[in-house]
Design a protein around this motif. Sequence first.
Motif, PDB file in Angstrom:
ATOM      1  N   GLU A  60       0.854  -1.009  -0.072  1.00 44.19           N
ATOM      2  CA  GLU A  60      -0.220  -0.098  -0.083  1.00 44.19           C
ATOM      3  C   GLU A  60       0.910   1.228   0.023  1.00 44.19           C
ATOM      4  OE1 GLU A  60      -2.887  -0.182   3.229  1.00 44.19           O
ATOM      5  OE2 GLU A  60      -3.595  -2.097   2.458  1.00 44.19           O
ATOM      6  N   ASN A  61       1.307   1.722  -1.078  1.00 45.10           N
ATOM      7  CA  ASN A  61       2.080   2.864  -1.267  1.00 45.10           C
ATOM      8  C   ASN A  61       1.054   4.448  -1.651  1.00 45.10           C
ATOM      9  OD1 ASN A  61       4.320   1.554  -0.773  1.00 45.10           O
ATOM     10  ND2 ASN A  61       4.237   0.784  -2.982  1.00 45.10           N
ATOM     11  N   THR A  62       1.774   5.423  -1.219  1.00 45.51           N
ATOM     12  CA  THR A  62       1.255   6.601  -1.738  1.00 45.51           C
ATOM     13  C   THR A  62       2.270   7.624  -2.168  1.00 45.51           C
ATOM     14  OG1 THR A  62      -0.587   6.736  -0.116  1.00 45.51           O
ATOM     15  CG2 THR A  62       0.209   8.631  -1.063  1.00 45.51           C
ATOM     16  N   TYR A  63       1.865   7.939  -3.513  1.00 42.72           N
ATOM     17  CA  TYR A  63       2.975   8.861  -4.286  1.00 42.72           C
ATOM     18  C   TYR A  63       2.339  10.179  -4.195  1.00 42.72           C
ATOM     19  CZ  TYR A  63       4.367   4.036  -5.415  1.00 42.72           C
ATOM     20  OH  TYR A  63       4.692   2.662  -5.544  1.00 42.72           O
ATOM     21  N   PHE A  64       3.362  11.111  -4.095  1.00 43.58           N
ATOM     22  CA  PHE A  64       3.006  12.652  -4.064  1.00 43.58           C
ATOM     23  C   PHE A  64       3.907  13.157  -5.317  1.00 43.58           C
ATOM     24  CE2 PHE A  64       2.059  11.756   0.468  1.00 43.58           C
ATOM     25  CZ  PHE A  64       0.849  12.020   0.391  1.00 43.58           C
ATOM     26  N   LEU A  65       3.259  13.574  -6.304  1.00 42.00           N
ATOM     27  CA  LEU A  65       4.197  13.948  -7.619  1.00 42.00           C
ATOM     28  C   LEU A  65       3.955  15.136  -8.387  1.00 42.00           C
ATOM     29  CD1 LEU A  65       3.404  10.541  -9.237  1.00 42.00           C
ATOM     30  CD2 LEU A  65       5.545  11.004  -7.989  1.00 42.00           C
ATOM     31  N   GLN A  66       4.488  15.909  -9.025  1.00 46.19           N
ATOM     32  CA  GLN A  66       4.320  17.069  -9.629  1.00 46.19           C
ATOM     33  C   GLN A  66       5.022  16.988 -11.130  1.00 46.19           C
ATOM     34  OE1 GLN A  66       6.373  20.261  -7.564  1.00 46.19           O
ATOM     35  NE2 GLN A  66       8.429  19.756  -8.525  1.00 46.19           N
ATOM     36  N   GLY A  67       4.598  17.466 -11.916  1.00 46.01           N
ATOM     37  CA  GLY A  67       5.053  17.568 -13.462  1.00 46.01           C
ATOM     38  C   GLY A  67       4.250  18.173 -14.455  1.00 46.01           C
ATOM     39  N   ASN A  68       4.012  17.601 -15.568  1.00 45.14           N
ATOM     40  CA  ASN A  68       3.139  18.139 -16.643  1.00 45.14           C
ATOM     41  C   ASN A  68       2.291  17.116 -17.191  1.00 45.14           C
ATOM     42  OD1 ASN A  68       3.957  21.145 -17.181  1.00 45.14           O
ATOM     43  ND2 ASN A  68       5.869  20.096 -16.757  1.00 45.14           N
ATOM     44  N   LEU A  69       1.194  17.491 -17.787  1.00 43.71           N
ATOM     45  CA  LEU A  69       0.249  16.733 -18.546  1.00 43.71           C
ATOM     46  C   LEU A  69       0.220  17.681 -19.826  1.00 43.71           C
ATOM     47  CD1 LEU A  69      -3.343  15.325 -17.513  1.00 43.71           C
ATOM     48  CD2 LEU A  69      -2.835  16.166 -19.926  1.00 43.71           C
ATOM     49  N   GLY A  70       1.089  17.143 -20.799  1.00 39.93           N
ATOM     50  CA  GLY A  70       1.267  17.957 -21.939  1.00 39.93           C
ATOM     51  C   GLY A  70       1.991  19.384 -21.453  1.00 39.93           C
ATOM     52  N   ASP A  71       1.238  20.328 -21.708  1.00 38.26           N
ATOM     53  CA  ASP A  71       2.074  21.756 -21.423  1.00 38.26           C
ATOM     54  C   ASP A  71       1.485  22.354 -20.038  1.00 38.26           C
ATOM     55  OD1 ASP A  71       3.437  21.774 -23.697  1.00 38.26           O
ATOM     56  OD2 ASP A  71       2.010  22.597 -24.828  1.00 38.26           O
ATOM     57  N   THR A  72       0.572  21.351 -19.306  1.00 35.79           N
ATOM     58  CA  THR A  72      -0.230  22.027 -18.362  1.00 35.79           C
ATOM     59  C   THR A  72       0.699  21.395 -16.901  1.00 35.79           C
ATOM     60  OG1 THR A  72      -2.151  21.924 -19.509  1.00 35.79           O
ATOM     61  CG2 THR A  72      -2.392  22.128 -17.129  1.00 35.79           C
ATOM     62  N   PRO A  73       1.107  22.292 -16.062  1.00 35.13           N
ATOM     63  CA  PRO A  73       1.730  21.879 -14.668  1.00 35.13           C
ATOM     64  C   PRO A  73       0.723  21.160 -13.891  1.00 35.13           C
ATOM     65  CG  PRO A  73       2.539  24.092 -15.263  1.00 35.13           C
ATOM     66  CD  PRO A  73       1.201  23.722 -16.253  1.00 35.13           C
ATOM     67  N   ILE A  74       0.875  20.163 -13.232  1.00 39.25           N
ATOM     68  CA  ILE A  74      -0.150  19.550 -12.363  1.00 39.25           C
ATOM     69  C   ILE A  74       0.630  18.941 -11.174  1.00 39.25           C
ATOM     70  CG2 ILE A  74      -1.346  18.778 -14.383  1.00 39.25           C
ATOM     71  CD1 ILE A  74      -0.539  15.776 -13.831  1.00 39.25           C
ATOM     72  N   GLY A  75      -0.387  18.873  -9.874  1.00 40.46           N
ATOM     73  CA  GLY A  75       0.023  17.972  -8.990  1.00 40.46           C
ATOM     74  C   GLY A  75      -0.877  16.880  -8.875  1.00 40.46           C
ATOM     75  N   LEU A  76      -0.202  15.885  -8.400  1.00 45.34           N
ATOM     76  CA  LEU A  76      -1.024  14.334  -8.398  1.00 45.34           C
ATOM     77  C   LEU A  76      -0.623  13.479  -7.212  1.00 45.34           C
ATOM     78  CD1 LEU A  76      -1.393  12.060 -11.431  1.00 45.34           C
ATOM     79  CD2 LEU A  76      -0.276  11.318  -9.480  1.00 45.34           C
ATOM     80  N   ARG A  77      -1.742  12.993  -6.797  1.00 41.81           N
ATOM     81  CA  ARG A  77      -1.568  12.209  -5.705  1.00 41.81           C
ATOM     82  C   ARG A  77      -1.952  10.574  -5.986  1.00 41.81           C
ATOM     83  NH1 ARG A  77      -3.195  12.165   0.856  1.00 41.81           N
ATOM     84  NH2 ARG A  77      -3.415   9.805   0.959  1.00 41.81           N
ATOM     85  N   MET A  78      -1.214   9.626  -5.825  1.00 49.44           N
ATOM     86  CA  MET A  78      -1.505   8.361  -6.337  1.00 49.44           C
ATOM     87  C   MET A  78      -1.603   7.413  -5.037  1.00 49.44           C
ATOM     88  SD  MET A  78      -0.347   6.106  -9.524  1.00 49.44           S
ATOM     89  CE  MET A  78       1.296   6.650  -9.360  1.00 49.44           C
ATOM     90  N   ASP A  79      -2.599   6.608  -4.819  1.00 47.20           N
ATOM     91  CA  ASP A  79      -2.724   5.592  -3.690  1.00 47.20           C
ATOM     92  C   ASP A  79      -2.859   4.187  -4.189  1.00 47.20           C
ATOM     93  OD1 ASP A  79      -2.838   7.226  -1.365  1.00 47.20           O
ATOM     94  OD2 ASP A  79      -4.427   8.427  -2.350  1.00 47.20           O
ATOM     95  N   GLU A  80      -2.044   3.368  -3.909  1.00 53.90           N
ATOM     96  CA  GLU A  80      -1.752   1.988  -4.547  1.00 53.90           C
ATOM     97  C   GLU A  80      -2.300   1.145  -3.378  1.00 53.90           C
ATOM     98  OE1 GLU A  80       1.614  -1.182  -5.434  1.00 53.90           O
ATOM     99  OE2 GLU A  80       2.051   1.093  -5.746  1.00 53.90           O
ATOM    100  N   PHE A  81      -3.309   0.277  -3.616  1.00 53.17           N
ATOM    101  CA  PHE A  81      -3.792  -0.710  -2.780  1.00 53.17           C
ATOM    102  C   PHE A  81      -3.994  -2.252  -3.560  1.00 53.17           C
ATOM    103  CE2 PHE A  81      -5.734   3.193  -1.538  1.00 53.17           C
ATOM    104  CZ  PHE A  81      -5.517   3.431  -0.163  1.00 53.17           C
ATOM    105  N   GLY A  82      -2.914  -2.804  -3.320  1.00 56.25           N
ATOM    106  CA  GLY A  82      -2.643  -4.027  -4.030  1.00 56.25           C
ATOM    107  C   GLY A  82      -2.531  -4.096  -5.583  1.00 56.25           C
ATOM    108  N   GLU A  83      -3.498  -4.499  -6.317  1.00 60.11           N
ATOM    109  CA  GLU A  83      -3.830  -4.376  -7.662  1.00 60.11           C
ATOM    110  C   GLU A  83      -4.608  -3.124  -8.148  1.00 60.11           C
ATOM    111  OE1 GLU A  83      -4.996  -7.964  -8.931  1.00 60.11           O
ATOM    112  OE2 GLU A  83      -3.085  -9.046  -8.545  1.00 60.11           O
ATOM    113  N   LYS A  84      -5.175  -2.346  -7.053  1.00 54.10           N
ATOM    114  CA  LYS A  84      -5.926  -1.212  -7.317  1.00 54.10           C
ATOM    115  C   LYS A  84      -5.206  -0.054  -7.252  1.00 54.10           C
ATOM    116  CE  LYS A  84      -9.627  -1.525  -8.425  1.00 54.10           C
ATOM    117  NZ  LYS A  84     -10.306  -1.762  -9.738  1.00 54.10           N
ATOM    118  N   CYS A  85      -5.666   1.165  -7.974  1.00 54.74           N
ATOM    119  CA  CYS A  85      -4.894   2.471  -7.790  1.00 54.74           C
ATOM    120  C   CYS A  85      -5.856   3.505  -7.884  1.00 54.74           C
ATOM    121  CB  CYS A  85      -3.977   2.445  -8.841  1.00 54.74           C
ATOM    122  SG  CYS A  85      -2.987   4.068  -8.661  1.00 54.74           S
TER     123      CYS A  85
END
Length: 215
Positions: free
Chosen positions: A21-46
Amino acid sequence: MKHILFILFISFQLQALAHRENTYFLQGNLGDTPIGLRMDEFGEKCFVRYFDLQNKADRYLEGDIEPGGIFHLYLINRDDQNQRRDTTEHLVLSENLQHRWQGTYTFEDGTQAEVVLSPIELPELNHPFAVQIERYAQLNLTPYSAYRSLNMTFIPEKTEKIGKQLKIQWYREKETGIRHFRIVSKHPQDVEEMNKYLAAEHIKLTELRYSCLQP
């Protein structure tokens, strides 16, 4: 018996590793758009939520993790009656050895944009409220929250007298309009710590607003 217990222990450890069970806090770009992203991983689901810096409201995706660490996620929308309406808009994402994430976002019209992300490092953000975000863990202000509130502006408004001794000043967060107060004192050092907490609480209130809004 010891051998059996050892085998069982190893088996449980392998299962735990297989269903991390991992949680990732990420930043970067979607195309030319700056974004922030949080991803929570639970087994095989996300489960993912992300925002862009122009529209800071959370958008939600969920999906599955395939063998090899390939994440397939679909955008979740809701209608006016708050009923879920799945879309064909989706994200395919994977992590490389340098802990950078790359993938492709496909919009409903079939157009695609490259996604490139890396971990949010709080010390590198030069956040004006970094101390408060780290200190007040009970408010659960994550690196994702920090990235979204990086350029947050609190506008001072009216001052009120509460009772015989206490004065407070209201502040309005520029983008959401959310108001929260700070304590006013003839001796600012006496209320400095409390006001730091109240500023962090103000950030938390805006986070709750952004997480409830739908794009």
